[in-house]
Design a protein around this motif. Structure first.
Motif, short mmCIF file in Angstrom:
data_model
loop_
_atom_site.label_atom_id
_atom_site.label_comp_id
_atom_site.label_asym_id
_atom_site.label_seq_id
_atom_site.Cartn_x
_atom_site.Cartn_y
_atom_site.Cartn_z
N GLN A 159 -25.56 64.22 17.78
CA GLN A 159 -24.16 64.60 18.03
C GLN A 159 -23.73 64.16 19.43
O GLN A 159 -22.64 63.63 19.62
N ASN A 160 -24.59 64.41 20.41
CA ASN A 160 -24.26 64.00 21.79
C ASN A 160 -24.16 62.48 21.90
O ASN A 160 -23.23 61.97 22.53
N ALA A 161 -25.12 61.78 21.31
CA ALA A 161 -25.13 60.31 21.40
C ALA A 161 -23.80 59.76 20.87
O ALA A 161 -23.22 58.83 21.45
N ALA A 163 -20.91 61.58 20.58
CA ALA A 163 -19.79 62.12 21.37
C ALA A 163 -19.60 61.39 22.70
O ALA A 163 -18.49 61.30 23.20
N TYR A 164 -20.71 60.88 23.27
CA TYR A 164 -20.61 60.26 24.60
C TYR A 164 -20.74 58.74 24.52
O TYR A 164 -21.21 58.10 25.47
N SER A 165 -20.34 58.16 23.37
CA SER A 165 -20.29 56.70 23.22
C SER A 165 -18.87 56.28 22.87
O SER A 165 -18.06 57.11 22.44
N GLY A 190 -23.83 54.55 25.39
CA GLY A 190 -22.60 55.22 25.82
C GLY A 190 -22.42 55.31 27.32
O GLY A 190 -22.91 54.47 28.08
N ILE A 191 -21.74 56.38 27.75
CA ILE A 191 -21.29 56.50 29.14
C ILE A 191 -22.44 56.70 30.13
O ILE A 191 -22.28 56.46 31.32
N GLY A 192 -23.60 57.18 29.64
CA GLY A 192 -24.73 57.38 30.54
C GLY A 192 -24.59 58.62 31.41
O GLY A 192 -23.54 59.29 31.38
N ILE A 193 -25.64 58.92 32.17
CA ILE A 193 -25.70 60.15 32.96
C ILE A 193 -26.31 59.80 34.32
O ILE A 193 -27.37 59.17 34.38
N SER A 194 -25.68 60.23 35.40
CA SER A 194 -26.21 59.94 36.75
C SER A 194 -27.53 60.67 36.97
O SER A 194 -27.83 61.66 36.29
N ARG A 207 -22.11 70.96 32.00
CA ARG A 207 -21.46 69.78 31.44
C ARG A 207 -21.03 68.87 32.56
O ARG A 207 -20.52 69.34 33.57
N VAL A 208 -21.23 67.59 32.37
CA VAL A 208 -20.82 66.64 33.41
C VAL A 208 -19.30 66.61 33.48
O VAL A 208 -18.71 66.63 34.55
N ASP A 209 -18.67 66.58 32.31
CA ASP A 209 -17.22 66.48 32.23
C ASP A 209 -16.76 67.50 31.18
O ASP A 209 -16.82 67.23 29.98
N ALA A 210 -16.33 68.66 31.65
CA ALA A 210 -16.03 69.77 30.73
C ALA A 210 -14.94 69.39 29.73
O ALA A 210 -14.99 69.79 28.57
N GLY A 217 -15.84 68.91 20.91
CA GLY A 217 -16.36 70.12 20.26
C GLY A 217 -17.63 70.63 20.90
O GLY A 217 -18.33 71.46 20.33
N GLY A 218 -17.95 70.15 22.11
CA GLY A 218 -19.18 70.58 22.79
C GLY A 218 -19.06 71.99 23.35
O GLY A 218 -17.97 72.49 23.60
N THR A 219 -20.22 72.63 23.53
CA THR A 219 -20.24 73.99 24.08
C THR A 219 -21.05 74.05 25.37
O THR A 219 -21.05 75.07 26.04
N GLY A 220 -21.76 72.97 25.70
CA GLY A 220 -22.63 73.02 26.87
C GLY A 220 -23.97 73.69 26.60
O GLY A 220 -24.77 73.88 27.50
N LEU A 221 -24.21 74.04 25.32
CA LEU A 221 -25.47 74.72 24.99
C LEU A 221 -26.43 73.83 24.21
O LEU A 221 -27.61 74.17 24.06
N GLY A 222 -25.93 72.70 23.72
CA GLY A 222 -26.73 71.85 22.83
C GLY A 222 -28.09 71.48 23.40
O GLY A 222 -29.13 71.68 22.74
N LEU A 223 -28.11 70.99 24.63
CA LEU A 223 -29.38 70.54 25.19
C LEU A 223 -30.30 71.69 25.56
O LEU A 223 -31.53 71.53 25.52
N SER A 224 -29.74 72.85 25.94
CA SER A 224 -30.67 73.95 26.23
C SER A 224 -31.32 74.45 24.94
O SER A 224 -32.47 74.89 24.94
#
Ligand code: ADP
Length: 270
Positions: A159-161, A163-165, A190-194, A207-210, A217-224
């Motif tokens: 989902q992230n891959a 969403a951020y492409s 995609g956009i990548g992460i610093s 979240r890098v960009d809220a 549709g992100g919640t900021g909880l997916g990766l945790s």
């Protein structure tokens, strides 16, 4: 799940967050602080969609003589309600994982099935975003773990891959075995992460960009959630990324998880 939700209610009803930890007296202070932060973050995150729902309902009420406007506000209200629903589901999922790693339902899992499930669960999102998802898996690859949890973890990464492409991009999912471990990999262009953000993205609600996260549709909880599932399996999750070039997330899981039940362990000898 239940104690956490009770705690949330206590925080929402009282002026003093400290009240919450009444049932925690035996726990160490650090744990209480972590939990207090989590509850404070949850309250904050819930307020955003709840506030928006209130405002949109008022806007719809005030616009009763303009049916098109009412429709517009109600549509946005439904989207916020969906967001709230997703957020609460993820909070419950995460609190369950935190409460009882022991509930991991470990069996022999066919890695190809986990990948197929993640690809299928993200098909609609990928189509809407104009992104193609390809997958490859070493034949006959299995591991010992909880299929449902592993599907959730891999789905979050895909989902992230997506969403951020950008539209037209490709996402690749693969499964292979290394020494005693299964590697599940999700790569995007995609956009990548610093580097600085890579250190923090596995934190709850980071979240890098809220705005971009919210829009997708992100919640900021997916990766945790992914991180918890990985460690419940005795494995880990890591990221390689370059801003502007893309990201690769790798879930490393022992073929023979520590969480297994003895009966199943006989079936797949070490
Ligand atoms: P979210 O629901 O916001 O996607 P996650 O916990 O899944 O929350 O991810 C945290 C943050 O990490 C995201 O908001 C995003 O900034 C960043 N991120 C996660 N995956 C990717 C990716 N594949 N490419 C770029 N950034 C990502």
């Amino acid at each position: 799940g239940a104690p956490l939700l009770l705690s949330v209610r206590a925080v929402l009803l009282s002026n003093d967050g400290a009240v919450v930890i009444g049932e925690d007296r035996s726990a160490d202070l650090r744990f209480s602080q972590t939990r207090r932060d989590f509850v404070a973050n949850i309250s904050h995150e819930l307020k955003t969609p709840i506030g928006a729902i209130g405002l949109l309902a008022e806007a719809a009420e005030a616009a009763t003589d303009d049916p098109e406007a009412v429709k517009h506000f109600l549509k946005k209200l439904i989207a916020e309600a969906d967001r709230l629903n997703e957020l609460v589901s993820q909070i419950i999922a995460l609190s369950r994982l935190q409460a009882a790693d022991s509930s991991t339902d470990a069996r022999t899992v066919v890695v190809a099935d986990v990948i197929a499930a993640a690809v299928s669960r993200t098909r609609e999102q990928a189509e809407a975003a104009g992104i193609s998802v390809s997958s490859s898996v070493q034949p006959g690859l299995t591991l010992h773990g909880d299929a449902e949890q592993l599907e959730t973890a891999l789905t979050n990464l895909v989902q992230n891959a997506i969403a951020y492409s950008e539209r037209g991009a490709r996402v690749a999912v693969s499964g292979q075995e290394t020494v005693g471990e299964v590697e599940l990999r999700v790569s995007d262009t995609g956009i990548g992460i610093s580097d600085a953000d890579q250190k923090r993205i596995f934190e709850r609600f980071y979240r890098v960009d809220a705005d971009r996260s919210r829009a997708s549709g992100g919640t900021g909880l997916g990766l945790s959630i992914v991180k918890h599932i990985a460690s419940a399996h005795g494995g880990d999750v890591s990221v390689w990324s370059r801003p502007g070039q893309g990201s690769t997330f790798t879930l490393r899981l022992p073929v023979q998880s520590a969480a297994g039940d003895p009966a199943d362990r006989e079936e797949v000898p070490r």
